[in-house]
Design an enzyme around this catalytic site. Structure first.
Site, PDB file in Angstrom:
ATOM      1  N   PRO A 159      24.908  -9.454  25.498  1.00  0.00           N
ATOM      2  CA  PRO A 159      25.474  -8.823  24.298  1.00  0.00           C
ATOM      3  C   PRO A 159      24.447  -8.052  23.458  1.00  0.00           C
ATOM      4  O   PRO A 159      24.806  -7.122  22.746  1.00  0.00           O
ATOM      5  CB  PRO A 159      26.067  -9.993  23.506  1.00  0.00           C
ATOM      6  CG  PRO A 159      25.669 -11.250  24.195  1.00  0.00           C
ATOM      7  CD  PRO A 159      25.164 -10.891  25.553  1.00  0.00           C
ATOM      8  N   GLU A 179      25.597 -20.780  27.826  1.00  0.00           N
ATOM      9  CA  GLU A 179      24.795 -20.306  26.682  1.00  0.00           C
ATOM     10  C   GLU A 179      23.890 -19.146  27.063  1.00  0.00           C
ATOM     11  O   GLU A 179      23.155 -18.621  26.231  1.00  0.00           O
ATOM     12  CB  GLU A 179      23.959 -21.446  26.102  1.00  0.00           C
ATOM     13  CG  GLU A 179      24.763 -22.476  25.347  1.00  0.00           C
ATOM     14  CD  GLU A 179      25.606 -21.854  24.238  1.00  0.00           C
ATOM     15  OE1 GLU A 179      25.070 -21.063  23.440  1.00  0.00           O
ATOM     16  OE2 GLU A 179      26.816 -22.153  24.188  1.00  0.00           O
ATOM     17  N   ARG A 198      33.080   5.558  39.390  1.00  0.00           N
ATOM     18  CA  ARG A 198      33.854   6.809  39.343  1.00  0.00           C
ATOM     19  C   ARG A 198      32.969   8.046  39.263  1.00  0.00           C
ATOM     20  O   ARG A 198      33.437   9.158  39.429  1.00  0.00           O
ATOM     21  CB  ARG A 198      34.891   6.771  38.215  1.00  0.00           C
ATOM     22  CG  ARG A 198      34.327   6.578  36.833  1.00  0.00           C
ATOM     23  CD  ARG A 198      35.401   6.107  35.877  1.00  0.00           C
ATOM     24  NE  ARG A 198      36.470   7.082  35.734  1.00  0.00           N
ATOM     25  CZ  ARG A 198      36.361   8.223  35.043  1.00  0.00           C
ATOM     26  NH1 ARG A 198      35.224   8.530  34.456  1.00  0.00           N
ATOM     27  NH2 ARG A 198      37.377   9.051  34.950  1.00  0.00           N
ATOM     28  N   ASP A 207      36.415  14.659  31.268  1.00  0.00           N
ATOM     29  CA  ASP A 207      36.336  13.379  30.569  1.00  0.00           C
ATOM     30  C   ASP A 207      35.764  13.554  29.168  1.00  0.00           C
ATOM     31  O   ASP A 207      34.931  14.429  28.949  1.00  0.00           O
ATOM     32  CB  ASP A 207      35.390  12.419  31.300  1.00  0.00           C
ATOM     33  CG  ASP A 207      36.081  11.675  32.418  1.00  0.00           C
ATOM     34  OD1 ASP A 207      37.309  11.759  32.504  1.00  0.00           O
ATOM     35  OD2 ASP A 207      35.376  11.020  33.196  1.00  0.00           O
TER      36      ASP A 207
HETATM   37  N1  SAH Z   1      24.674 -17.544  23.588  1.00  0.00           N
HETATM   38  C1  SAH Z   1      24.814 -16.154  23.815  1.00  0.00           C
HETATM   39  C2  SAH Z   1      26.168 -15.836  24.419  1.00  0.00           C
HETATM   40  C3  SAH Z   1      26.324 -16.254  25.832  1.00  0.00           C
HETATM   41  S1  SAH Z   1      27.816 -15.666  26.469  1.00  0.00           S
HETATM   42  C4  SAH Z   1      24.710 -15.418  22.500  1.00  0.00           C
HETATM   43  O1  SAH Z   1      24.675 -16.052  21.489  1.00  0.00           O
HETATM   44  O2  SAH Z   1      24.697 -14.182  22.500  1.00  0.00           O
HETATM   45  C5  SAH Z   1      27.599 -15.898  28.179  1.00  0.00           C
HETATM   46  C6  SAH Z   1      27.230 -14.678  28.964  1.00  0.00           C
HETATM   47  O3  SAH Z   1      28.254 -13.719  28.860  1.00  0.00           O
HETATM   48  C7  SAH Z   1      25.977 -13.957  28.512  1.00  0.00           C
HETATM   49  O4  SAH Z   1      24.834 -14.531  29.051  1.00  0.00           O
HETATM   50  C8  SAH Z   1      26.211 -12.578  29.066  1.00  0.00           C
HETATM   51  O5  SAH Z   1      25.810 -12.538  30.429  1.00  0.00           O
HETATM   52  C9  SAH Z   1      27.716 -12.418  29.017  1.00  0.00           C
HETATM   53  N2  SAH Z   1      28.166 -11.599  27.873  1.00  0.00           N
HETATM   54  C10 SAH Z   1      28.780 -12.049  26.754  1.00  0.00           C
HETATM   55  N3  SAH Z   1      29.054 -11.047  25.902  1.00  0.00           N
HETATM   56  C11 SAH Z   1      28.617  -9.912  26.486  1.00  0.00           C
HETATM   57  C12 SAH Z   1      28.603  -8.522  26.096  1.00  0.00           C
HETATM   58  N4  SAH Z   1      29.092  -8.129  24.936  1.00  0.00           N
HETATM   59  N5  SAH Z   1      28.065  -7.634  26.955  1.00  0.00           N
HETATM   60  C13 SAH Z   1      27.548  -8.028  28.126  1.00  0.00           C
HETATM   61  N6  SAH Z   1      27.519  -9.313  28.550  1.00  0.00           N
HETATM   62  C14 SAH Z   1      28.041 -10.247  27.749  1.00  0.00           C
END
Ligand code: SAH
Length: 221
Positions: free
Chosen positions: A87, A114, A152, A167
């Site tokens: 994220p 996590e 794509r 696009d």
């Molecule tokens: N503890 C982390 C969240 C883990 S969520 C935090 O606080 O940010 C579990 C997994 O989901 C992450 O390791 C990631 O691989 C994936 N994930 C969650 N949200 C995401 C997003 N917005 N973009 C990409 N991968 C994401």
């Protein structure tokens, strides 16, 4: 484009990627997606892929060993960059998708729980990519979004390559409003100019309409 995907949930793939454009790209072999179950890279009886976090705290963290072992193995035939969906990563954009589409392959690591032991990022020089500022429960959906955006752009995947040029984000005037038959529906008429057959006027109308829409969506490229 050869994509290797490392996950704890291999049964989720190809999932939605098997439909439509991406499905055709996969079936035609323009894109190959090899899904690896991280549990297959464990050596203990319980096939343990996660463990408690050092320093305490809730939940479990993906262990580095199975991920390194799987990446070492796929790297023998796939020279692509290692990508960790996270994220806080670099935001996925059309420009980033185009950059990745030029790679010979991709190795995508899907986090869960996590998250992933940080030595995966460090030791594998993984590129962290985010699909947006919100937290999902795993990287499988984000990985599918990345794969769709990249696939794509691979030559031969889209039935009509002209679609790419129109696009949003790609062309100056992509992303203009589209209409199809009927010409009038529930009192709403298709703009007259689109029925005119005057291609110069149509282009101009589309360029202006796309610019208005671009104002609404704050373009990234
Ligand atoms: N503890 C982390 C969240 C883990 S969520 C935090 O606080 O940010 C579990 C997994 O989901 C992450 O390791 C990631 O691989 C994936 N994930 C969650 N949200 C995401 C997003 N917005 N973009 C990409 N991968 C994401």
């Amino acid at each position: 484009m050869n994509i290797e995907l490392l996950t704890l949930f291999p049964e989720q793939f190809p999932g939605p990627l098997s439909a439509g454009v991406t499905g055709r790209g996969l079936a035609a072999g323009r894109v190959t997606l090899r899904v690896h179950n991280l549990r297959d890279y464990t050596h203990d009886r319980h096939r343990q892929v996660d463990d408690v976090p050092y320093g305490g705290g809730a939940g479990m963290v993906l262990k580095p060993e199975p991920i390194f072992e799987a990446v070492d193995q796929v790297r023998r035939h796939n020279p692509g960059p290692v990508i960790l969906m996270e994220p806080w990563g670099e935001p996925l954009s059309q420009a980033l998708a185009a950059e990745l589409a030029a790679e010979p392959g991709l190795v995508i690591v899907c986090g869960r729980y996590e998250g992933v032991d940080d030595r995966v990022r460090l030791g594998l020089e993984a590129r962290e990519i985010s699909i947006g500022e919100y937290v999902l429960s795993g990287a499988e959906l984000p990985a599918m979004i990345l794969i769709d955006a990249v696939a794509r752009l691979i030559p031969g995947v889209l039935g009509d390559p002209g679609s790419l040029d129109q696009d949003s984000f790609t062309a100056d005037f992509g992303g203009y409003p589209q209409f199809t038959r009927p010409a009038e529906f529930r009192g709403m008429k298709v703009p007259e100019v689109l029925l005119s057959g005057d291609h110069r006027r149509i282009r101009e109308w589309r360029r202006l309409a796309a610019r208005r829409r671009a104002g609404q969506m704050e373009r990234k490229t």
